[in-house]
Design an enzyme around this catalytic site. Structure first.
Site, PDB file in Angstrom:
ATOM      1  N   ASP A 102       0.846  -1.193   0.000  1.00 53.81           N
ATOM      2  CA  ASP A 102       0.000   0.000   0.000  1.00 53.81           C
ATOM      3  C   ASP A 102       0.882   1.244   0.000  1.00 53.81           C
ATOM      4  O   ASP A 102       2.054   1.196   0.404  1.00 53.81           O
ATOM      5  CB  ASP A 102      -0.898   0.016   1.233  1.00 53.81           C
ATOM      6  CG  ASP A 102      -1.986  -1.045   1.183  1.00 53.81           C
ATOM      7  OD1 ASP A 102      -2.411  -1.411   0.068  1.00 53.81           O
ATOM      8  OD2 ASP A 102      -2.394  -1.520   2.269  1.00 53.81           O
ATOM      9  N   LEU A 132      10.089  -1.496  -9.908  1.00 52.96           N
ATOM     10  CA  LEU A 132      10.323  -0.244  -9.199  1.00 52.96           C
ATOM     11  C   LEU A 132      10.205  -0.384  -7.684  1.00 52.96           C
ATOM     12  O   LEU A 132      10.573   0.536  -6.955  1.00 52.96           O
ATOM     13  CB  LEU A 132       9.346   0.842  -9.660  1.00 52.96           C
ATOM     14  CG  LEU A 132       9.681   1.620 -10.941  1.00 52.96           C
ATOM     15  CD1 LEU A 132       9.581   0.728 -12.163  1.00 52.96           C
ATOM     16  CD2 LEU A 132       8.771   2.830 -11.108  1.00 52.96           C
ATOM     17  N   ALA A 133       9.657  -1.496  -7.199  1.00 58.06           N
ATOM     18  CA  ALA A 133       9.451  -1.670  -5.764  1.00 58.06           C
ATOM     19  C   ALA A 133      10.787  -1.599  -5.032  1.00 58.06           C
ATOM     20  O   ALA A 133      11.743  -2.285  -5.404  1.00 58.06           O
ATOM     21  CB  ALA A 133       8.770  -3.004  -5.483  1.00 58.06           C
ATOM     22  N   ALA A 134      10.858  -0.774  -3.992  1.00 59.59           N
ATOM     23  CA  ALA A 134      12.129  -0.575  -3.293  1.00 59.59           C
ATOM     24  C   ALA A 134      11.898   0.178  -1.986  1.00 59.59           C
ATOM     25  O   ALA A 134      10.842   0.782  -1.776  1.00 59.59           O
ATOM     26  CB  ALA A 134      13.104   0.223  -4.164  1.00 59.59           C
ATOM     27  N   TYR A 176      21.368   2.243   1.917  1.00 60.33           N
ATOM     28  CA  TYR A 176      20.574   2.343   0.690  1.00 60.33           C
ATOM     29  C   TYR A 176      21.454   2.178  -0.538  1.00 60.33           C
ATOM     30  O   TYR A 176      21.172   1.359  -1.413  1.00 60.33           O
ATOM     31  CB  TYR A 176      19.843   3.687   0.627  1.00 60.33           C
ATOM     32  CG  TYR A 176      19.216   3.931  -0.731  1.00 60.33           C
ATOM     33  CD1 TYR A 176      18.087   3.230  -1.131  1.00 60.33           C
ATOM     34  CD2 TYR A 176      19.778   4.845  -1.630  1.00 60.33           C
ATOM     35  CE1 TYR A 176      17.531   3.424  -2.386  1.00 60.33           C
ATOM     36  CE2 TYR A 176      19.229   5.045  -2.879  1.00 60.33           C
ATOM     37  CZ  TYR A 176      18.105   4.328  -3.255  1.00 60.33           C
ATOM     38  OH  TYR A 176      17.557   4.511  -4.504  1.00 60.33           O
TER      39      TYR A 176
END
Length: 360
Positions: A42, A88-90, A158
């Site tokens: 979400d 793109l999930a990160a 990161y």
């Protein structure tokens, strides 16, 4: 040139579609006529562009799950039968990675590995674009832009996680997916700005929050140099890269999709550009020593993408800031975020067409 006819009817699987860049890309793909299946957690912020622009209406399917859930990923991919995948999930924030290094490595490294592992079982996928970052390079604070064959590395969790992600991508490409006829590329964009980002610890969202609250925005490192670009610039690069890989899979590899080198700018310059649109902006500058370590100088060399893909950034840094600040002001005044995004995409496509005509 972006080929609209290419995307008509294409089955696309997009991870991270509820995020800032993911929402913009979902909308653009939908406008191009692609059939988009989304897979993401979400939205992390409130407000967020995904809900404000009703991105769910652009989707064929909307799976809300973690990229580390291999079984769910395999099921979603099997049902979607995608031809093209954008990952793109990160966990995309440097300062959050200091607070949660293990979670950052889990999402950015193992989440990518789970996606690529799930794709090994697919017989429909032909192209995969893995989105990483400009921060994958071992930053030695030199004044030259980084090229794709420069050394990978990362001081903060990161950056290190995204550098490790690049190694995972190369391994899966070479060991498995190339033999299956799947072209896999990684895309390293710059510091992306644009309407609809409300993330924590990002320059423009912090500015917008300060303007809304009529408070001072505190700037930690005003002299830090970054390759700033409007969100549509790298997204156009992702689309163009996927098109090229479809027809020429031998071009698979890593690509910088940043702005022109001249558009690297300091944080202070970005705020000066923003103040031209919002003269009431109040800024307090730090001395550059606040908080954990962050790179001071970073820019990208895009010669490879320019030569092999025909990638041409259209909007310079000042134009990117101008458009971004106007987007937020228009949204604040009641204009529809969906309409604002659609209009900006249409204007950007016209810019791409004009650049293509000049090239001819």
């Amino acid at each position: 040139m972006l080929d609209k006819s290419f995307w008509q009817g294409k089955s696309v699987f997009l991870t991270g579609h509820t995020g800032f860049k993911g929402s913009w890309l979902t909308l653009w793909l939908s406008q191009l006529g692609a059939k988009v299946s989304g897979y993401s957690l979400d939205p992390l912020t409130n407000p967020n562009l995904c809900e404000l622009a009703e991105i769910a209406k652009c989707l064929r399917s909307d799976t809300r799950a973690d990229v580390n859930d291999l079984a769910n990923l395999q099921k979603a991919i099997a049902e979607a039968r995608p031809e093209i995948v954008f990952h793109l999930a990160a966990q995309p924030l440097v300062r959050r990675s200091y607070r949660d290094p293990v979670g950052t490595f889990a999402t950015n490294v193992m989440g990518t590995a789970h996606l690529l592992e799930a794709l090994r079982a697919s017989d429909s996928v032909r192209v995969v674009v893995i989105v990483t970052t400009d921060k994958v390079y071992r930053n030695v604070e030199w004044c030259w832009p980084y090229r794709e064959d420069d050394q990978l590395g990362g001081h903060d969790p990161y950056s290190a996680s995204k550098a490790a992600c690049e190694i995972v991508v190369a391994s899966y490409r070479d060991a498995f997916l190339r033999e299956q006829g799947v072209a896999v590329a990684s895309a390293r964009a710059g510091n992306v700005i644009g309407g609809g980002d409300w993330s924590e610890d990002r320059l423009i969202p912090d500015v917008v929050r300060a303007l809304d609250a009529k408070t001072m925005v505190i700037i930690r490192r005003p002299q830090a140099i970054r390759p700033w670009q409007h969100v549509l610039e790298p997204l156009a690069g992702y689309l163009l890269l996927a098109q090229k890989l479809w027809h020429s899979p031998e071009l698979a590899g890593a690509y910088n999709l940043g702005p022109e080198t001249k558009d690297a700018a300091t944080v202070r310059q970005i705020l000066e550009f923003a103040s031209r649109i919002e003269p009431g902006l109040q800024v307090e500058y730090g001395d550059g020593n606040e908080g954990p370590h962050e790179a001071g100088w970073l820019s990208l060399e895009i010669a490879k993408a320019r030569t092999l893909l025909g990638y041409r950034p259209s909007w310079g840094v000042e134009e990117a800031v101008r458009r971004t600040m106007i987007w937020y002001r228009s949204q604040r005044q009641g204009e529809s975020p969906l309409t604002l995004c659609q209009t900006e995409i249409e204007e950007y496509e016209k810019e791409l067409m004009a650049l293509s005509d000049l090239a001819i």
